[in-house]
Design a protein around this motif. Structure first.
Motif, mmCIF file in Angstrom:
data_model
loop_
_atom_site.group_PDB
_atom_site.id
_atom_site.type_symbol
_atom_site.label_atom_id
_atom_site.label_comp_id
_atom_site.label_asym_id
_atom_site.label_seq_id
_atom_site.Cartn_x
_atom_site.Cartn_y
_atom_site.Cartn_z
ATOM 1 N N ARG A 129 12.944 -10.389 25.317
ATOM 2 C CA ARG A 129 11.601 -10.115 25.806
ATOM 3 C C ARG A 129 11.561 -8.932 26.778
ATOM 4 N N THR A 130 12.694 -8.593 27.359
ATOM 5 C CA THR A 130 12.727 -7.489 28.320
ATOM 6 C C THR A 130 12.367 -6.155 27.683
ATOM 7 N N LYS A 131 12.886 -5.907 26.465
ATOM 8 C CA LYS A 131 12.684 -4.582 25.865
ATOM 9 C C LYS A 131 12.298 -4.586 24.384
ATOM 10 N N LYS A 132 12.308 -5.749 23.732
ATOM 11 C CA LYS A 132 11.974 -5.725 22.309
ATOM 12 C C LYS A 132 10.573 -5.156 22.103
ATOM 13 N N ASN A 133 10.442 -4.305 21.112
ATOM 14 C CA ASN A 133 9.193 -3.623 20.728
ATOM 15 C C ASN A 133 8.882 -2.396 21.592
ATOM 16 N N HIS A 134 9.427 -2.304 22.794
ATOM 17 C CA HIS A 134 9.074 -1.203 23.698
ATOM 18 C C HIS A 134 9.529 0.145 23.155
ATOM 19 N N THR A 135 10.746 0.191 22.627
ATOM 20 C CA THR A 135 11.304 1.458 22.161
ATOM 21 C C THR A 135 10.469 2.072 21.055
ATOM 22 N N ASP A 136 9.942 1.221 20.185
ATOM 23 C CA ASP A 136 9.213 1.715 19.017
ATOM 24 C C ASP A 136 7.704 1.546 19.126
ATOM 25 N N GLY A 137 7.229 1.003 20.232
ATOM 26 C CA GLY A 137 5.796 0.880 20.449
ATOM 27 C C GLY A 137 5.083 0.043 19.415
ATOM 28 N N VAL A 138 5.649 -1.122 19.089
ATOM 29 C CA VAL A 138 5.050 -1.984 18.071
ATOM 30 C C VAL A 138 4.650 -3.325 18.672
ATOM 31 N N GLU A 139 3.845 -4.070 17.907
ATOM 32 C CA GLU A 139 3.472 -5.436 18.289
ATOM 33 C C GLU A 139 4.090 -6.389 17.284
ATOM 34 N N ALA A 140 5.319 -6.754 17.526
ATOM 35 C CA ALA A 140 6.007 -7.723 16.680
ATOM 36 C C ALA A 140 6.406 -8.909 17.557
ATOM 37 N N ALA A 141 7.093 -9.876 16.983
ATOM 38 C CA ALA A 141 7.572 -11.013 17.774
ATOM 39 C C ALA A 141 8.323 -10.488 18.992
ATOM 40 N N PRO A 142 8.114 -11.093 20.162
ATOM 41 C CA PRO A 142 8.651 -10.535 21.409
ATOM 42 C C PRO A 142 10.139 -10.721 21.626
ATOM 43 N N GLU A 143 10.791 -11.546 20.813
ATOM 44 C CA GLU A 143 12.221 -11.794 21.024
ATOM 45 C C GLU A 143 12.844 -12.328 19.744
ATOM 46 N N ILE A 144 14.087 -11.933 19.502
ATOM 47 C CA ILE A 144 14.858 -12.515 18.406
ATOM 48 C C ILE A 144 15.725 -13.619 19.009
ATOM 49 N N PRO A 145 15.587 -14.851 18.552
ATOM 50 C CA PRO A 145 16.342 -15.951 19.157
ATOM 51 C C PRO A 145 17.853 -15.724 19.082
ATOM 52 N N LEU A 146 18.543 -16.162 20.108
ATOM 53 C CA LEU A 146 19.984 -15.998 20.172
ATOM 54 C C LEU A 146 20.675 -16.649 18.978
ATOM 55 N N ARG A 147 20.133 -17.746 18.478
ATOM 56 C CA ARG A 147 20.783 -18.442 17.360
ATOM 57 C C ARG A 147 20.918 -17.532 16.135
ATOM 58 N N TYR A 148 19.907 -16.693 15.898
ATOM 59 C CA TYR A 148 19.986 -15.793 14.739
ATOM 60 C C TYR A 148 20.916 -14.615 15.016
ATOM 61 N N MET A 149 20.977 -14.191 16.258
ATOM 62 C CA MET A 149 21.923 -13.135 16.614
ATOM 63 C C MET A 149 23.348 -13.583 16.315
ATOM 64 N N ILE A 150 23.684 -14.797 16.737
ATOM 65 C CA ILE A 150 25.033 -15.326 16.518
ATOM 66 C C ILE A 150 25.289 -15.551 15.030
ATOM 67 N N ALA A 151 24.323 -16.140 14.350
ATOM 68 C CA ALA A 151 24.502 -16.442 12.924
ATOM 69 C C ALA A 151 24.673 -15.175 12.086
ATOM 70 N N PHE A 152 24.114 -14.071 12.551
ATOM 71 C CA PHE A 152 24.174 -12.826 11.794
ATOM 72 C C PHE A 152 25.595 -12.252 11.740
ATOM 73 N N ILE A 153 26.495 -12.772 12.580
ATOM 74 C CA ILE A 153 27.888 -12.338 12.521
ATOM 75 C C ILE A 153 28.440 -12.526 11.114
#
Length: 201
Positions: A129-153
């Motif tokens: 939530r700190t920076k998601k979407n800010h870099t690209d100036g979009v309105e998408a979901a505000p955060e990617i859950p940690l569970r999916y970050m880990i599972a993506f390994i």
């Protein structure tokens, strides 16, 4: 090498590896050394990862085709790149893809120094939530859950082997590259988890 990589990345939207505006990581070089030790990182891994960078250099777009195909086939993952209307934001996906392609090169080629640690923190924050979407100036979901970050390994490790084998290296070299890649991805995800858990990290 560094000059060449810097010149090649100046046109990637939102890629701020060499920018003073990127985040500053609280992770110390000692922390990093202990993490590498925990991962059983060796000089052989270092050589294998450099070779992986050479092998993958001209295959990165095809690698991202596979990964984006995986994400695109799972609506619960596409959700994090969609706008309020539920439709994927094509420009957002394209910009993230360019940075993801560069991440493959950085993973294999960049030295793990202070600049590298700081950029891992920047990447991490861009999933929260700190920076998601800010870099690209979009309105998408505000955060990617940690569970999916880990599972993506798993998918980004399991799918890389065929690309590592594509240049005809001996099987033992391919295996060494694969293991080094796997360790490097785990290291990245470990660092990217830090903002999610902060003091408990």
């Amino acid at each position: 090498m560094e000059v060449i990589m810097s010149q090649a990345t100046t046109t990637i939207p939102g890629y701020t590896y060499d920018s003073p505006q990127k985040a500053s990581s609280p992770v110390t070089e000692e922390d990093l050394s202990l993490l590498l030790s925990t991962l059983l990182w060796t000089e052989e891994d270092e050589r294998a990862l450099r070779r992986a960078g050479e092998v993958l250099a001209d295959q990165v777009e095809r690698i991202l085709d596979v990964w984006y195909g995986y994400v695109g086939s799972h609506p619960h993952l596409v959700h994090y790149f969609a706008g309020p209307d539920g439709k994927p934001i094509d420009e957002y996906l394209a910009r993230v893809r360019s940075r993801f392609e560069q991440w493959v090169r950085d993973l294999c080629q960049r030295p793990r120094d202070r600049a590298w640690l700081d950029y891992q923190e920047e990447i991490a924050l861009r999933h929260t939530r700190t920076k998601k979407n800010h870099t690209d100036g979009v309105e998408a979901a505000p955060e990617i859950p940690l569970r999916y970050m880990i599972a993506f390994i798993y998918p980004i490790t399991a799918t890389i082997r065929e690309f590592l084998a594509a240049k005809g290296d001996p099987e033992e070299t391919v295996e060494a590259m694969y293991q080094a890649w796997f360790k490097s991805v785990v290291l990245s995800m470990t660092l990217w988890a830090r903002p999610y858990v902060e003091q408990r990290w």
